[in-house]
Design an enzyme around this catalytic site. Structure first.
Site, PDB file in Angstrom:
ATOM      1  N   HIS A 154      -5.124 -30.090  32.711  1.00 49.26           N
ATOM      2  CA  HIS A 154      -5.725 -29.406  31.561  1.00 49.26           C
ATOM      3  C   HIS A 154      -6.844 -28.512  32.064  1.00 49.26           C
ATOM      4  O   HIS A 154      -7.796 -28.976  32.701  1.00 49.26           O
ATOM      5  CB  HIS A 154      -6.255 -30.410  30.545  1.00 49.26           C
ATOM      6  CG  HIS A 154      -5.180 -31.136  29.799  1.00 49.26           C
ATOM      7  ND1 HIS A 154      -5.306 -32.436  29.349  1.00 49.26           N
ATOM      8  CD2 HIS A 154      -3.934 -30.726  29.410  1.00 49.26           C
ATOM      9  CE1 HIS A 154      -4.191 -32.799  28.727  1.00 49.26           C
ATOM     10  NE2 HIS A 154      -3.354 -31.779  28.754  1.00 49.26           N
TER      11      HIS A 154
ATOM     12  N   GLU B 247     -10.859 -29.025  31.654  1.00 52.76           N
ATOM     13  CA  GLU B 247     -11.459 -30.278  32.107  1.00 52.76           C
ATOM     14  C   GLU B 247     -11.945 -30.151  33.551  1.00 52.76           C
ATOM     15  O   GLU B 247     -11.420 -30.759  34.475  1.00 52.76           O
ATOM     16  CB  GLU B 247     -10.452 -31.411  31.921  1.00 52.76           C
ATOM     17  CG  GLU B 247     -10.088 -31.616  30.459  1.00 52.76           C
ATOM     18  CD  GLU B 247      -8.945 -32.582  30.212  1.00 52.76           C
ATOM     19  OE1 GLU B 247      -8.525 -33.272  31.162  1.00 52.76           O
ATOM     20  OE2 GLU B 247      -8.455 -32.648  29.077  1.00 52.76           O
TER      21      GLU B 247
ATOM     22  N   HIS C   2      -8.666 -36.967  33.919  1.00 51.00           N
ATOM     23  CA  HIS C   2      -8.865 -36.125  32.739  1.00 51.00           C
ATOM     24  C   HIS C   2     -10.283 -36.318  32.201  1.00 51.00           C
ATOM     25  O   HIS C   2     -11.044 -37.154  32.664  1.00 51.00           O
ATOM     26  CB  HIS C   2      -7.867 -36.511  31.642  1.00 51.00           C
ATOM     27  CG  HIS C   2      -6.453 -36.102  31.917  1.00 51.00           C
ATOM     28  ND1 HIS C   2      -5.814 -35.108  31.207  1.00 51.00           N
ATOM     29  CD2 HIS C   2      -5.553 -36.553  32.816  1.00 51.00           C
ATOM     30  CE1 HIS C   2      -4.577 -34.962  31.658  1.00 51.00           C
ATOM     31  NE2 HIS C   2      -4.391 -35.839  32.641  1.00 51.00           N
TER      32      HIS C   2
ATOM     33  N   GLU D 168      -9.780 -41.218  32.057  1.00 51.44           N
ATOM     34  CA  GLU D 168     -10.590 -40.285  31.279  1.00 51.44           C
ATOM     35  C   GLU D 168     -12.042 -40.457  31.716  1.00 51.44           C
ATOM     36  O   GLU D 168     -12.638 -41.518  31.558  1.00 51.44           O
ATOM     37  CB  GLU D 168     -10.448 -40.564  29.777  1.00 51.44           C
ATOM     38  CG  GLU D 168      -9.040 -40.398  29.234  1.00 51.44           C
ATOM     39  CD  GLU D 168      -8.654 -38.950  28.987  1.00 51.44           C
ATOM     40  OE1 GLU D 168      -9.515 -38.060  29.224  1.00 51.44           O
ATOM     41  OE2 GLU D 168      -7.510 -38.709  28.558  1.00 51.44           O
TER      42      GLU D 168
END
Length: 425
Positions: free
Chosen positions: A176, A179, A308, A384
């Site tokens: 992504h 990020e 992420h 995350e």
């Protein structure tokens, strides 16, 4: 009415056109844009929030998963009074978490001429120059270009192997685009494995092979530096159009062919941030990554970790369901718990762990699920990173090193627990 709202939303961007100064990083600026955190209590509020998304040009930073969650939205200065009134009318609890988004973004301004370190965010060129230098300096590093992006940029890999017969751990970053902390953390970990004097980290670099792809989405990443800091997807035109013209990009972590397309908010909307493609495996970047993983013999890669932002989770398979779990789910939870326990030691950061469909939201086509369900890698996860919403996707660069330190600590705990659990046998 909707046209008026759209014009009001777009006007601040036009008024804040980029200056000619060499210090300006982006074509789009967010001066005086606010970031709001909304807590959605019930289904009725969720449906009302979806209507706001349809009718008002505000930027949603999170997928709408269900009630009982907080969601962050970005609102331009000319729409803020209207949005706040609408939220109050709907009795949606909200707070302003960022008063001026541009000021926050400026805290992580990128020095394009800087050398690689972990106090600043860096451009793709700086990251790749560092990778090339490390590869040239160490004969135990095997470095390859595993493919090119849609716009022709290299997707680079590094394989660290100091001893024959090791099993491998795969680290993946920046699928992504927005990020930035992802590739910063992955390169921090790689640097620790190569250059750290910490005996435990060096032991891990001796006893395991490490395969790293720090930048899966180079086109999107460059776009976040040069045009739009909030961009998430890759940059291939996807065949759709809207009032702004052509729609670009696929959310590549929705494009893997494992339960593809079965769940996820707006994954079938081509102009949205979370569009998973018209079919699975459409993106050249994803095909290159899959081909690279598949180039190794079965049983060699024993762990696949995708990095992420944000929320401080260790998300395990599966993502497509909140009622179906992997056969070795309890084992994976014990390994994730070891990461969480160890990662909390440096600064007290708490990482929640469990199946992503259960903890986060149900969504299909993610890398970790493909690695587990198709490639039979026995421990896969999405980590995350920081934080829990104070800065979200816009984590200031002065936290990069702390994130690296806590994740390195977590990684040690994870690998040691995975070995105890027989993952590397």
């Amino acid at each position: 009415m909707r046209l008026l709202l759209l014009l009001l939303a777009i006007l601040p961007l036009a008024m804040a056109a980029p200056k000619s100064s060499a210090t300006d990083r982006l074509a789009i600026r967010y001066d005086y844009f606010k970031v709001y955190s909304l807590f959605i209590e019930n289904e009725q509020q969720l449906e009302e929030l979806k209507e706001i998304y349809k009718d008002i040009s505000v930027h949603f930073l999170n997928e709408l998963a269900g009630p009982g969650h907080s969601y962050n939205i970005i609102v331009g200065p000319l729409l803020q009074k209207y949005v706040e009134g609408k939220l109050n009318e709907l009795k949606i609890i909200f707070k302003v978490i960022v008063d001026d988004l541009q000021k926050l973004l400026d805290k992580s301004a990128v020095d394009k001429d800087s050398q690689m370190e972990w106090e600043s965010y860096h451009t793709l060129d700086t990251i790749y120059d560092w990778v090339d230098k490390e590869c040239a300096a160490h004969d135990y590093l095997e470095c390859k270009v595993i493919g090119q992006s849609y716009e022709g940029r290299d997707i680079k890999s590094i394989r660290l192997s100091k001893r024959e017969g090791n099993k491998a751990i795969f680290l993946e970053g920046n699928i992504h685009a927005m990020e930035w902390i992802s590739s910063a953390t992955v390169t921090f970990l790689l640097n620790e494995l190569i250059n750290s004097e910490d005996p435990e980290m060096q032991r891990l670099s001796e006893e395991y092979d490490w395969i790293v792809v720090p930048m899966v989405n180079p086109d999107g990443f460059v776009y976040t530096h040069e045009v739009e800091r909030l961009w998430r997807k890759n940059r291939r035109p996807n065949g759709a159009t809207n009032s702004s013209g052509l729609c670009y990009g696929i959310d590549m972590n929705r494009n893997f062919d494992y339960h593809w397309g079965g769940a996820g908010w707006n994954i079938d909307e081509p102009c949205d941030h979370w569009f998973g493609g018209h079919e699975p495996n459409t993106e050249i970047e994803i095909l290159s990554l899959q081909s690279f993983v598949s180039s190794f013999e079965d049983g060699y890669i024993r762990s696949y970790m995708a990095f992420h932002a944000y929320g401080q989770y260790v998300l395990l398979p599966y993502g497509h369901s909140n009622t179906e779990f992997p056969p070795n789910y309890e084992q994976m939870k014990r390994i994730a718990a070891a990461f969480s326990d160890a990662a909390s030691e440096p600064y007290g950061s708490a990482f929640t762990y469990g199946a992503s469909g259960l903890l986060n939201y149900v969504v299909s086509g993610a890398a970790k699920d493909w690695a587990y369900g198709v490639k039979n890698i026995p421990f896969t996860c999405t980590v995350e990173l920081r934080d829990k919403g104070t800065y979200g996707f816009f984590l200031p660069s002065n936290q990069i090193t702390e994130v690296g330190v806590e994740v390195a600590a977590g990684l040690k705990g994870l690998v040691n627990k995975a070995a105890e659990e027989g993952i590397f046998d």
